[in-house]
Design an enzyme around this catalytic site. Structure first.
Site, mmCIF file in Angstrom:
data_model
loop_
_atom_site.group_PDB
_atom_site.id
_atom_site.type_symbol
_atom_site.label_atom_id
_atom_site.label_comp_id
_atom_site.label_asym_id
_atom_site.label_seq_id
_atom_site.Cartn_x
_atom_site.Cartn_y
_atom_site.Cartn_z
ATOM 1 N N HIS A 62 0.725 -1.143 -0.009
ATOM 2 C CA HIS A 62 -0.109 -0.019 -0.084
ATOM 3 C C HIS A 62 1.015 1.239 -0.049
ATOM 4 O O HIS A 62 2.011 1.166 0.286
ATOM 5 C CB HIS A 62 -0.909 -0.024 1.338
ATOM 6 C CG HIS A 62 -0.318 -0.084 2.639
ATOM 7 N ND1 HIS A 62 0.492 -0.849 2.973
ATOM 8 C CD2 HIS A 62 -0.310 1.002 3.353
ATOM 9 C CE1 HIS A 62 0.986 -0.609 4.315
ATOM 10 N NE2 HIS A 62 0.458 0.514 4.422
ATOM 11 N N HIS A 64 1.148 3.920 2.025
ATOM 12 C CA HIS A 64 1.605 4.689 3.194
ATOM 13 C C HIS A 64 3.193 4.857 3.135
ATOM 14 O O HIS A 64 3.857 4.039 2.764
ATOM 15 C CB HIS A 64 1.093 4.139 4.722
ATOM 16 C CG HIS A 64 -0.332 4.433 4.884
ATOM 17 N ND1 HIS A 64 -1.030 3.594 5.679
ATOM 18 C CD2 HIS A 64 -1.165 5.287 4.231
ATOM 19 C CE1 HIS A 64 -2.084 4.197 5.735
ATOM 20 N NE2 HIS A 64 -2.341 5.264 5.056
ATOM 21 N N ASP A 66 5.496 4.879 5.372
ATOM 22 C CA ASP A 66 6.422 3.696 5.854
ATOM 23 C C ASP A 66 6.626 2.632 4.779
ATOM 24 O O ASP A 66 7.411 1.889 5.432
ATOM 25 C CB ASP A 66 6.350 3.471 7.369
ATOM 26 C CG ASP A 66 4.679 2.972 7.187
ATOM 27 O OD1 ASP A 66 3.834 3.195 6.766
ATOM 28 O OD2 ASP A 66 4.637 1.927 8.310
ATOM 29 N N HIS A 67 5.938 2.417 3.822
ATOM 30 C CA HIS A 67 6.257 1.291 2.921
ATOM 31 C C HIS A 67 6.557 1.843 1.551
ATOM 32 O O HIS A 67 7.140 0.710 0.667
ATOM 33 C CB HIS A 67 4.796 0.698 2.774
ATOM 34 C CG HIS A 67 4.340 -0.140 4.116
ATOM 35 N ND1 HIS A 67 4.523 -1.374 4.426
ATOM 36 C CD2 HIS A 67 3.769 0.395 5.236
ATOM 37 C CE1 HIS A 67 3.973 -1.581 5.683
ATOM 38 N NE2 HIS A 67 3.561 -0.527 6.149
ATOM 39 N N HIS A 139 -7.243 -2.220 5.739
ATOM 40 C CA HIS A 139 -6.537 -1.152 6.052
ATOM 41 C C HIS A 139 -7.288 0.251 5.940
ATOM 42 O O HIS A 139 -8.385 0.270 5.103
ATOM 43 C CB HIS A 139 -5.129 -1.338 5.631
ATOM 44 C CG HIS A 139 -4.046 -0.399 6.516
ATOM 45 N ND1 HIS A 139 -4.075 -0.202 7.875
ATOM 46 C CD2 HIS A 139 -3.270 0.379 6.031
ATOM 47 C CE1 HIS A 139 -3.154 0.707 8.006
ATOM 48 N NE2 HIS A 139 -2.528 1.091 7.051
ATOM 49 N N ASP A 210 -0.413 -3.834 5.563
ATOM 50 C CA ASP A 210 -1.110 -3.599 6.776
ATOM 51 C C ASP A 210 -2.344 -4.278 6.850
ATOM 52 O O ASP A 210 -2.970 -3.729 5.808
ATOM 53 C CB ASP A 210 -0.804 -2.021 7.140
ATOM 54 C CG ASP A 210 0.351 -1.660 7.529
ATOM 55 O OD1 ASP A 210 1.371 -2.301 7.461
ATOM 56 O OD2 ASP A 210 0.693 -0.321 8.021
ATOM 57 N N HIS A 268 6.509 -5.431 11.806
ATOM 58 C CA HIS A 268 5.866 -4.324 11.874
ATOM 59 C C HIS A 268 5.314 -3.972 13.239
ATOM 60 O O HIS A 268 4.244 -3.517 13.562
ATOM 61 C CB HIS A 268 4.588 -4.358 11.018
ATOM 62 C CG HIS A 268 4.081 -2.942 10.403
ATOM 63 N ND1 HIS A 268 3.025 -2.172 11.077
ATOM 64 C CD2 HIS A 268 4.406 -2.195 9.447
ATOM 65 C CE1 HIS A 268 2.759 -1.272 10.495
ATOM 66 N NE2 HIS A 268 3.547 -1.206 9.470
#
Length: 317
Positions: A62, A64, A66-67, A139, A210, A268
């Site tokens: 996805h 976001h 942090d990914h 998510h 996530d 995570h």
């Protein structure tokens, strides 16, 4: 198949854990497949045994930060690493627009072909040895989990037995190796299955993050050799998990149990469970093992060699 954890923190990096990224090195191929690419991933790669130049495919769960915040930097570096070849990136809608904007405003020119594939539930990639499929997770934004399935391999052909039977080598061996039946010049019918060991079942690795607990994660993880699943929160913080659509340690364990997986590796983790706090990661591990005993915690640079089906011994470092 060897898994290398390049980042195991959620949201933000800590002194001991970077944000999300997992590398999968494939047997007998000079290839690395990357799953997610948080900020700092290329630095983590440089500190690992994986080579940036061997990355051929990147799968994004996805969008976001942090990914994906490390993705553009990694792609730019890849173009400077030896003789770059094509990279294929797989991910949710919006990923291609994000990369185009990064290239445009950073004035980055890639010296190699970059192909971005928008994934949908089902098979997203297949070759002669592997099938990669995905399912939507639950998510705050569109997110997918990935399943990497190695195709079954033919059992070992018994050359010694074939020679003892007086079967001439050459094309006939090839047919017998494929399990075909062959009639020899002297009229004997030879069954390929009689000269081959049982097929070796392919290994299966599943990556889910996530997400809060959802049925699709269980479906995706069915009979997997290894399930990599997020465990952002402790069971005691389940309310936070539901509010933020993340998983607790017990949710990850319930997915593993429901899917009949062989090994669960949690990742995570929220920084709130740092050493010295009221709850620590060892508490999350105890919670998960109460439901699914074959569970362990990932840490940065941990490697896990996925055992073949005929060799169930675990190899970790």
């Amino acid at each position: 198949m060897q898994i290398t954890f390049l980042g195991t923190s959620s949201g933000v990096p800590t002194r001991g854990r970077n944000v999300s990224s997992v590398g999968l090195r494939l047997d007998m191929r000079a290839e690395v497949w990357l799953f997610d690419c948080g900020e700092g991933t290329q630095h983590q790669l440089l500190r690992s045994d994986l080579k940036i130049s061997q990355i051929t495919r990147i799968f994004i769960t996805h969008t976001h930060g942090d990914h994906i915040f490390g993705l553009m930097g990694l792609l730019a570096t890849y173009g400077l690493a030896g003789s770059p070849t094509q990279i294929d990136i797989y991910g949710p809608p919006g990923l291609q627009e994000y990369l185009r904007a990064c290239q445009k405003y950073s004035h980055t020119h890639l010296s190699y072909p970059l192909r971005v594939h928008v994934v949908e539930p089902g098979i997203v990639y297949e070759d002669g040895e592997y099938i990669v499929s995905c399912e939507p997770l639950k998510h705050r934004v569109t997110a997918f989990g990935y399943r990497i399935a190695e195709k079954d391999r033919a059992g070992r052909f018994n050359v010694e037995q074939a020679a003892a039977l007086g079967i001439p080598s050459g094309p006939i061996y090839g047919k017998l190796k494929r399990g075909e039946n062959v009639t020899l010049a002297d009229g004997r019918l030879i069954k390929g299955s009689d000269l081959c060991a049982p097929p070796e079942a392919g290994r299966k690795v599943v990556y889910c993050t996530d997400t809060v607990y959802c049925d699709n994660a269980v479906t995706l993880a069915q009979e997997a050799d290894v399930l990599i699943h997020e465990a952002t929160f402790s069971h005691q913080d389940a309310q936070l998990a539901f509010e933020r659509l993340h998983s607790t340690s017990t949710m990850a364990a319930q997915v593993a149990l429901g899917a009949g997986v062989k090994h669960l590796i949690m990742t995570h983790f929220s920084p709130r469970y740092a050493p010295g706090n009221a709850l620590m990661l060892e508490d999350l591990l105890k919670e998960a093992r109460a439901i699914f005993p074959n569970t362990e915690l990932a840490y940065d640079f941990m490697t896990y060699a996925v055992p073949r089906r005929l060799d169930r011994s675990l190899v970790t470092s």
